[in-house]
Design a protein around this motif. Structure first.
Motif, PDB file in Angstrom:
ATOM      1  N   ALA A 107      -0.382   5.756  -9.276  1.00  0.00           N
ATOM      2  CA  ALA A 107      -1.466   5.215  -8.464  1.00  0.00           C
ATOM      3  C   ALA A 107      -0.943   4.112  -7.560  1.00  0.00           C
ATOM      4  O   ALA A 107      -0.186   3.249  -7.985  1.00  0.00           O
ATOM      5  N   GLY A 108      -1.377   4.140  -6.309  1.00  0.00           N
ATOM      6  CA  GLY A 108      -0.964   3.133  -5.353  1.00  0.00           C
ATOM      7  C   GLY A 108       0.317   3.449  -4.624  1.00  0.00           C
ATOM      8  O   GLY A 108       0.692   2.733  -3.696  1.00  0.00           O
ATOM      9  N   SER A 109       1.016   4.520  -5.022  1.00  0.00           N
ATOM     10  CA  SER A 109       2.326   4.807  -4.435  1.00  0.00           C
ATOM     11  C   SER A 109       2.273   5.815  -3.287  1.00  0.00           C
ATOM     12  O   SER A 109       3.261   5.972  -2.571  1.00  0.00           O
ATOM     13  N   LEU A 110       1.153   6.500  -3.100  1.00  0.00           N
ATOM     14  CA  LEU A 110       1.106   7.559  -2.099  1.00  0.00           C
ATOM     15  C   LEU A 110       1.246   7.021  -0.682  1.00  0.00           C
ATOM     16  O   LEU A 110       1.558   7.778   0.238  1.00  0.00           O
ATOM     17  N   ALA A 161       7.409  -2.686  -4.071  1.00  0.00           N
ATOM     18  CA  ALA A 161       5.998  -3.075  -4.068  1.00  0.00           C
ATOM     19  C   ALA A 161       5.491  -3.320  -5.487  1.00  0.00           C
ATOM     20  O   ALA A 161       4.732  -4.261  -5.737  1.00  0.00           O
ATOM     21  N   ARG A 162       5.916  -2.467  -6.425  1.00  0.00           N
ATOM     22  CA  ARG A 162       5.516  -2.676  -7.818  1.00  0.00           C
ATOM     23  C   ARG A 162       6.095  -3.979  -8.360  1.00  0.00           C
ATOM     24  O   ARG A 162       5.413  -4.750  -9.047  1.00  0.00           O
ATOM     25  N   GLN A 163       7.367  -4.221  -8.059  1.00  0.00           N
ATOM     26  CA  GLN A 163       8.011  -5.439  -8.552  1.00  0.00           C
ATOM     27  C   GLN A 163       7.394  -6.675  -7.924  1.00  0.00           C
ATOM     28  O   GLN A 163       7.233  -7.706  -8.583  1.00  0.00           O
ATOM     29  N   ASP A 184      15.483   0.138  -7.462  1.00  0.00           N
ATOM     30  CA  ASP A 184      14.910  -0.591  -6.332  1.00  0.00           C
ATOM     31  C   ASP A 184      15.865  -0.685  -5.153  1.00  0.00           C
ATOM     32  O   ASP A 184      15.458  -0.730  -4.006  1.00  0.00           O
ATOM     33  N   MET A 185      17.193  -0.720  -5.425  1.00  0.00           N
ATOM     34  CA  MET A 185      18.160  -0.896  -4.352  1.00  0.00           C
ATOM     35  C   MET A 185      19.480  -0.215  -4.699  1.00  0.00           C
ATOM     36  O   MET A 185      19.940  -0.274  -5.837  1.00  0.00           O
ATOM     37  N   GLY A 190       4.416 -11.625  -8.517  1.00  0.00           N
ATOM     38  CA  GLY A 190       3.509 -12.556  -7.861  1.00  0.00           C
ATOM     39  C   GLY A 190       3.933 -12.986  -6.474  1.00  0.00           C
ATOM     40  O   GLY A 190       3.608 -14.105  -6.051  1.00  0.00           O
ATOM     41  N   HIS A 191       4.667 -12.123  -5.746  1.00  0.00           N
ATOM     42  CA  HIS A 191       4.953 -12.451  -4.353  1.00  0.00           C
ATOM     43  C   HIS A 191       4.739 -11.213  -3.485  1.00  0.00           C
ATOM     44  O   HIS A 191       4.297 -10.176  -3.975  1.00  0.00           O
ATOM     45  N   THR A 192       5.035 -11.319  -2.205  1.00  0.00           N
ATOM     46  CA  THR A 192       4.719 -10.248  -1.270  1.00  0.00           C
ATOM     47  C   THR A 192       5.818  -9.198  -1.248  1.00  0.00           C
ATOM     48  O   THR A 192       6.942  -9.412  -1.730  1.00  0.00           O
ATOM     49  N   LEU A 193       5.499  -8.056  -0.636  1.00  0.00           N
ATOM     50  CA  LEU A 193       6.488  -7.003  -0.475  1.00  0.00           C
ATOM     51  C   LEU A 193       7.644  -7.489   0.387  1.00  0.00           C
ATOM     52  O   LEU A 193       8.805  -7.180   0.108  1.00  0.00           O
TER      53      LEU A 193
END
Length: 594
Positions: free
Chosen positions: A312-315, A228-230, A199-200, A235-238
């Motif tokens: 899915a969702g990553s494009l 975004a997945r994390q 992630d970082m 349960g919080h925003t990007l």
């Protein structure tokens, strides 16, 4: 004593955050904008940041004044300490004593915090990501301010104290780059020798013995795809997740590393939580995040590592490599049950939503494709196929262009049709003749019915007379239905010789043999459609499995043959994908199209 001026440097503009307090205090209370001075030549030459290495530059723009930031920094530790010192001094002064002469004003120095915020060039213009970049222009200097302030009165056992006295610098600079999983995986391999997604990443640019007035902390790289997945899992925003990763990256650059010991992890967690609470940012620190996610595991220098391809969702975090994807149906998009899987359907929808045009190129009739895709809501004007969309059907013998207009039709020689129909009657081998959106046969047979009920083709009309059938419609192709053994041992050898020079044999399925006009191929049909659309083959990816897909795969810039395909087809493909029962189309889209 130093006062701190913070600036955020995006790619195309500079916004600044000026932190002003009395000289004896470390804190901040006022925001204003000012043009950023040029960096010293020695500092610029010492070590380029990641963003500058990637070719991104910053150009100043006129800035606007910003009103005071309403006591935001009232909770900062240095500010509280200064206030307590002033109050104690007043209490200690006698009531009847003469007021002491005012002390001479100390020489004022200034520390400016620079934050360069950018998006990797491989990322598309995602609105949410671009909005986060704008927010980080202010947020990153704020987090830097509190983190640096914490170095003054904190005593940690595990922190690397190479960076301690920041007061000797005029400027402190950090770069933040937002990217996708593919980019951060490449950087992880380059920086750490670990070929994995995280992630970082943080990479220090600090050089201890370099005597320059600027402290280059280093680079923070954040995968917004993983973030975004994390964020969804926690349960919080990007934005919340990116802020947490920014704080963690800053602390890594200041010498906090969780991977050396349990105590180090606790100290990093403590400082991370302090900064998040001071800024009133949502999100969870490193330890709590690790506990919440069983799918992820922690890896240095403080990121969460995930393995595997795009999903899915990553494009949304990738630029399309192709404008068009041409896709076969039987044995490719359809699984062994002649169905479109939910994962394949999801991949097609996502690719289409990212601006990629999906075009079907198949041996099927157009009604068969519409029927099969209607099962997953991909037909009609909002889907990928309809009576008003482009497509290549019947092995390239019917090609429809813009608005579904017919731009090419090829017919089978009538004498070849007659010979095939006679052969069907004499040997009692089922045969279906295709005429645009209609199918015809000489007699009823379960295999003829299966073509409709299993393969979605139009239900065949029974015409007992050969002359009547040939007089009814123009025939584009005929298809024999037989066992794979019967086709390979008898039908194919016979018809290859019988129609030589007059027609061509095509086999898309082991139990089906087709007779088509000479030089017929999906590749020709695709080329006709590309010319009609003014599209270069360089902008095309093609996916198929059968021998009838060979020319199409060769024409496209990238040809993907599924693992269940024929050996001849796989031999000409650029890459081999998964099987049609393993969602090979979805895998190809996620792995190669973006």
């Amino acid at each position: 004593m130093a006062r701190i001026v913070s600036r955020a440097l995006p790619f195309a503009s500079r916004s600044s955050l000026q932190l002003r307090l009395p000289p004896a205090l470390r804190g901040a209370a006022l925001l204003h904008s000012a043009p950023a001075p040029p960096l010293p030549a020695a500092a610029a030459a010492s070590k380029a940041s990641l963003i500058s290495r990637c070719g991104f530059t910053s150009t100043p723009e006129p800035s606007l004044s910003v009103p005071p930031f309403a006591g935001f920094f009232a909770g900062i530790r240095g500010f509280r300490r200064g206030r307590r010192g002033q109050a104690a001094s007043k209490r200690a002064q006698p009531q009847d004593a003469a007021p002491p002469p005012p002390p001479p004003p100390p020489k004022e120095s200034e520390i400016e915090l620079y934050a360069r915020i950018g998006v990797d060039e491989d990322m598309p213009d995602d609105p949410e990501v671009l909005n986060i970049v704008e927010i980080l222009k202010l947020n990153v200097p704020m987090a830097m301010k509190i983190a640096l302030d914490g170095l003054l009165d904190s005593n940690y056992n595990t922190r690397d104290t190479s960076i301690s006295d920041v007061g000797k610098y005029e400027k402190v600079e950090v770069s933040v780059l937002l990217c996708n999983d593919s980019s951060i995986q490449s950087l992880s391999k380059e920086w750490r020798g670990e070929d994995c997604t995280t992630d970082m990443l943080s990479m220090s640019q600090y050089i201890p013995d370099l005597d320059v007035p600027i402290l280059m902390l280093g680079d923070i790289v954040i995968s917004v795809e993983t973030a975004a997945r994390q964020a969804e899992e926690r349960g919080h925003t990007l934005l919340d997740e990116v802020r947490v990763l920014v704080v963690r990256g800053i602390l890594n650059l200041l010498g906090f590393h969780h991977d050396s010991s349990d105590e180090a992890a606790l100290e990093l967690e403590k400082e991370e939580q302090l900064i998040l609470k001071s800024l009133r940012w949502k999100g969870k620190g490193l330890a709590k995040s690790a506990q919440d996610s069983s799918k992820l595991h922690t890896d240095s220098p403080g990121g969460q590592v995930t393995d595997g391809p795009k999903r899915a969702g990553s494009l949304r975090f990738y630029r399309p490599k192709f404008k068009y994807i041409f896709c076969d149906m039987d044995g490719t998009l359809l699984n062994s049950k002649s169905q479109v899987s939910s994962r394949n359907a999801e991949a097609l929808r996502e690719a289409r939503s990212r601006g990629v045009n999906i075009v079907i190129a198949t041996g099927k009739a157009r009604p068969a494709v519409i029927d099969a895709l209607s099962m997953v809501d991909l037909s009609g004007r909002t889907g990928i196929v309809s009576e008003s969309s482009p497509g290549v059907f019947l092995q390239g013998l019917l090609v429809y262009g813009l608005e579904g207009r017919e731009i090419y039709k090829g017919n089978l020689d009538q004498e070849v049709c007659r010979e095939a129909l006679l052969y069907s009657l004499e040997h009692k081998i089922p045969l279906v003749a295709f005429s645009q959106d209609q199918c015809y046969s000489m007699f009823d047979d379960p295999l003829v019915d299966s073509l409709h009920y299993i393969y979605h083709e139009p239900k065949a009309k029974i015409v007992p007379s050969i002359d009547q059938l040939l007089g009814t419609a123009e025939i584009q192709k005929v298809l024999f239905l037989e066992t794979p053994e019967g086709i390979s041992s008898a039908l194919r050898p016979y018809w290859t010789k019988a129609i030589e020079g007059r027609a061509h044999v095509v086999q898309a399925q082991p139990d089906m043999l087709e007779l088509v006009p000479p030089a017929t191929s999906k590749g020709n049909g695709v080329k006709i459609l590309l010319d009609h659309l003014c599209i270069s083959p360089d902008e095309v990816m093609a996916i198929g499995d059968g021998e009838n897909d060979i020319e199409m795969l060769q024409l496209a810039s990238l040809g993907v043959a599924l693992a269940n395909g024929s050996e001849k087809t796989k031999a000409v493909a650029n890459v081999i994908g998964a099987t049609n029962d393993e969602d090979g189309v979805a895998q190809a889209i996620y792995e190669y199209a973006f």
